[in-house]
Design an enzyme around this catalytic site. Structure first.
Site, PDB file in Angstrom:
ATOM      1  N   ASP A 132     -38.041  50.320 -46.563  1.00 45.04           N
ATOM      2  CA  ASP A 132     -38.087  48.928 -46.132  1.00 45.04           C
ATOM      3  C   ASP A 132     -38.594  48.028 -47.259  1.00 45.04           C
ATOM      4  O   ASP A 132     -39.330  47.083 -47.022  1.00 45.04           O
ATOM      5  CB  ASP A 132     -38.999  48.808 -44.902  1.00 45.04           C
ATOM      6  CG  ASP A 132     -38.857  47.456 -44.199  1.00 45.04           C
ATOM      7  OD1 ASP A 132     -37.798  46.828 -44.343  1.00 45.04           O
ATOM      8  OD2 ASP A 132     -39.809  47.039 -43.520  1.00 45.04           O
ATOM      9  N   CYS A 186     -25.822  55.913 -26.114  1.00 44.41           N
ATOM     10  CA  CYS A 186     -26.354  54.821 -25.288  1.00 44.41           C
ATOM     11  C   CYS A 186     -25.571  54.670 -23.991  1.00 44.41           C
ATOM     12  O   CYS A 186     -26.106  54.196 -22.982  1.00 44.41           O
ATOM     13  CB  CYS A 186     -26.307  53.495 -26.058  1.00 44.41           C
ATOM     14  SG  CYS A 186     -27.548  53.346 -27.360  1.00 44.41           S
ATOM     15  N   CYS A 189     -25.859  51.911 -20.822  1.00 47.87           N
ATOM     16  CA  CYS A 189     -27.211  51.357 -20.708  1.00 47.87           C
ATOM     17  C   CYS A 189     -27.334  50.072 -21.512  1.00 47.87           C
ATOM     18  O   CYS A 189     -26.914  49.987 -22.671  1.00 47.87           O
ATOM     19  CB  CYS A 189     -28.230  52.385 -21.201  1.00 47.87           C
ATOM     20  SG  CYS A 189     -29.945  51.803 -21.161  1.00 47.87           S
ATOM     21  N   CYS A 192     -32.286  47.562 -23.354  1.00 50.59           N
ATOM     22  CA  CYS A 192     -32.893  46.827 -24.471  1.00 50.59           C
ATOM     23  C   CYS A 192     -32.399  45.386 -24.525  1.00 50.59           C
ATOM     24  O   CYS A 192     -33.173  44.465 -24.825  1.00 50.59           O
ATOM     25  CB  CYS A 192     -32.608  47.541 -25.786  1.00 50.59           C
ATOM     26  SG  CYS A 192     -30.851  47.730 -26.189  1.00 50.59           S
ATOM     27  N   CYS A 196     -35.085  41.856 -23.642  1.00 52.40           N
ATOM     28  CA  CYS A 196     -35.515  41.041 -24.782  1.00 52.40           C
ATOM     29  C   CYS A 196     -36.006  39.675 -24.304  1.00 52.40           C
ATOM     30  O   CYS A 196     -35.247  38.918 -23.692  1.00 52.40           O
ATOM     31  CB  CYS A 196     -34.375  40.866 -25.777  1.00 52.40           C
ATOM     32  SG  CYS A 196     -34.840  39.875 -27.219  1.00 52.40           S
ATOM     33  N   CYS A 212     -35.802  36.624 -32.605  1.00 54.02           N
ATOM     34  CA  CYS A 212     -36.557  37.865 -32.408  1.00 54.02           C
ATOM     35  C   CYS A 212     -38.056  37.615 -32.614  1.00 54.02           C
ATOM     36  O   CYS A 212     -38.467  37.026 -33.618  1.00 54.02           O
ATOM     37  CB  CYS A 212     -36.057  38.914 -33.395  1.00 54.02           C
ATOM     38  SG  CYS A 212     -36.962  40.466 -33.353  1.00 54.02           S
ATOM     39  N   CYS A 242     -37.885  46.046 -26.593  1.00 53.84           N
ATOM     40  CA  CYS A 242     -36.598  46.741 -26.539  1.00 53.84           C
ATOM     41  C   CYS A 242     -36.784  48.247 -26.657  1.00 53.84           C
ATOM     42  O   CYS A 242     -35.999  49.027 -26.104  1.00 53.84           O
ATOM     43  CB  CYS A 242     -35.647  46.214 -27.608  1.00 53.84           C
ATOM     44  SG  CYS A 242     -36.215  46.424 -29.312  1.00 53.84           S
ATOM     45  N   CYS A 246     -36.280  51.427 -23.635  1.00 53.78           N
ATOM     46  CA  CYS A 246     -35.235  52.403 -23.947  1.00 53.78           C
ATOM     47  C   CYS A 246     -35.546  53.771 -23.326  1.00 53.78           C
ATOM     48  O   CYS A 246     -36.590  54.364 -23.619  1.00 53.78           O
ATOM     49  CB  CYS A 246     -35.101  52.544 -25.459  1.00 53.78           C
ATOM     50  SG  CYS A 246     -33.881  53.795 -25.967  1.00 53.78           S
TER      51      CYS A 246
END
Length: 357
Positions: A132, A186, A189, A192, A196, A212, A242, A246
């Site tokens: 990152d 996923c 579903c 998430c 939010c 966000c 989110c 999950c």
């Protein structure tokens, strides 16, 4: 290599190739939509993110690594516990990943140790480690190397570990066999997307970062849009909603490393106390933490928004006094959010504070 990775605290090691050309259209569209907000570095590096050999000339393969970050003492039912914290408005909530040591430091050091171990076995080779910290399509590389699939919230999802983990990469000038990618699981579903708070997940695998809460409380340097402030609740650094929603995160793994154990106060500290932190105290308490990167000014901005949201639902003399004490803060950014918080709670800053706005 897998065994060496596990000895260093990594949960999974994979290998991806460097041809990411089919990811370029999606990246360009995301940037064209302006969904990266004020993260100018996302646009500045352009397609270098999707071209590993442009970023590090000579790169032939990318070693990917996953490191779980839930603290070792995380109890069963942790998702419900975290949701319950969000119902205590006078306490500040820090995203789970940021409650311990700065993951950049932890992963970088251990990725370098992994590279050193590979060099002992194969001889010297060209490499650079990232986590990152550079123009890297981390989720794309993780997906291609079998770490998981891209969930509808855009994060990497694993059947063995959910999404509560960090990713790291080592760009190498070795041609290594790629590991098999994971198929998506996923299904239908949309948990998430549905949960939010700000509607930032505008569709499966489509995130408008400008809405966000993680972006707004960490990356965004200016005033938080007024229409979004009430939706932030008591989240003062990041947002986990989110991931909490999950179903795959029932398989999230605890970290064997003490680095990610939560520091006292970063999950349930009263907002009134956080408002009173001087810059000196902020720096002392956040030493070695990822939280330090936002600085004291943005910290107070975030806490003021949370305090205003708390006052909207219950009066609290300590919170009101803490906000009033900041009404004449030297920072116009802090003053603006303090004034909003007091008004949201049915109060107002002092006349002197108003005059400085």
């Amino acid at each position: 290599m897998v065994r060496w990775g596990r000895e260093l605290g990594f949960s999974q090691i994979g290998v991806a190739g460097v041809d990411l050309s089919d990811a370029e259209p999606g990246l360009l569209q995301w940037l064209s939509n302006g969904w990266h907000g004020e993260m100018a570095y996302m646009e500045a590096h352009g397609l270098k993110r999707a071209r590993p050999a442009d970023l590090v000339p000579g790169t032939l393969s990318v070693i990917t690594a996953r490191m779980d970050y839930l603290p070792a003492a995380t109890p069963d039912g942790w998702q419900a516990i975290e949701f319950e914290r969000l119902q205590r408005p006078t306490e500040g909530i820090v995203s789970l990943y940021a409650r311990g040591r700065d993951y950049h430091k932890v992963l970088r050091q251990r990725l370098q140790k992994l590279a050193d171990r590979i060099a002992q076995d194969l001889g010297p080779f060209g490499h650079r480690a990232f986590t990152d910290s550079a123009p890297v399509l981390e989720v794309e590389l993780a997906t291609r190397s079998g770490q998981g699939w891209r969930g509808k919230h855009t994060l990497t999802l694993s059947r063995e570990a959910g999404s509560m983990f960090f990713l790291g990469e080592i760009y190498v000038d070795l041609e290594l066999p790629a590991t098999e990618p994971e198929t998506a699981h996923c299904g239908s579903c949309t948990a998430c997307i549905d949960i939010c708070p700000t509607g930032a997940i505008v569709g499966p695998q489509r995130l408008d970062a400008r809405r966000c809460i993680s972006y707004l409380t960490i990356e965004h340097a200016g005033a938080i849009p007024e229409e979004l402030r009430p939706k932030i609740g008591n989240r003062i650094y990041g947002c986990d909603d989110c991931q909490l929603a999950c179903p795959w995160n029932k398989f999230a793994q605890r970290s064997p490393l003490p680095d990610f154990d939560a520091r006292p106060g970063f999950s349930d500290m009263p907002l009134a106390q956080l408002l009173a932190w001087s810059e000196e105290e902020f720096l002392r308490r956040t030493e070695g933490s990822p939280i330090r990167r936002i600085g004291h000014e943005r910290w107070l901005r975030n806490v003021a928004v949370a305090a205003g949201n708390a006052l909207r639902v219950q009066d609290d003399a300590g919170l009101r006094a803490g906000l009033q004490a900041l009404a004449q803060h030297p920072s116009a950014l802090v003053r603006e959010h303090v004034a909003w918080a007091l008004a949201a709670g049915g109060g107002a800053p002092s006349a002197a504070g108003q005059a400085r706005l």
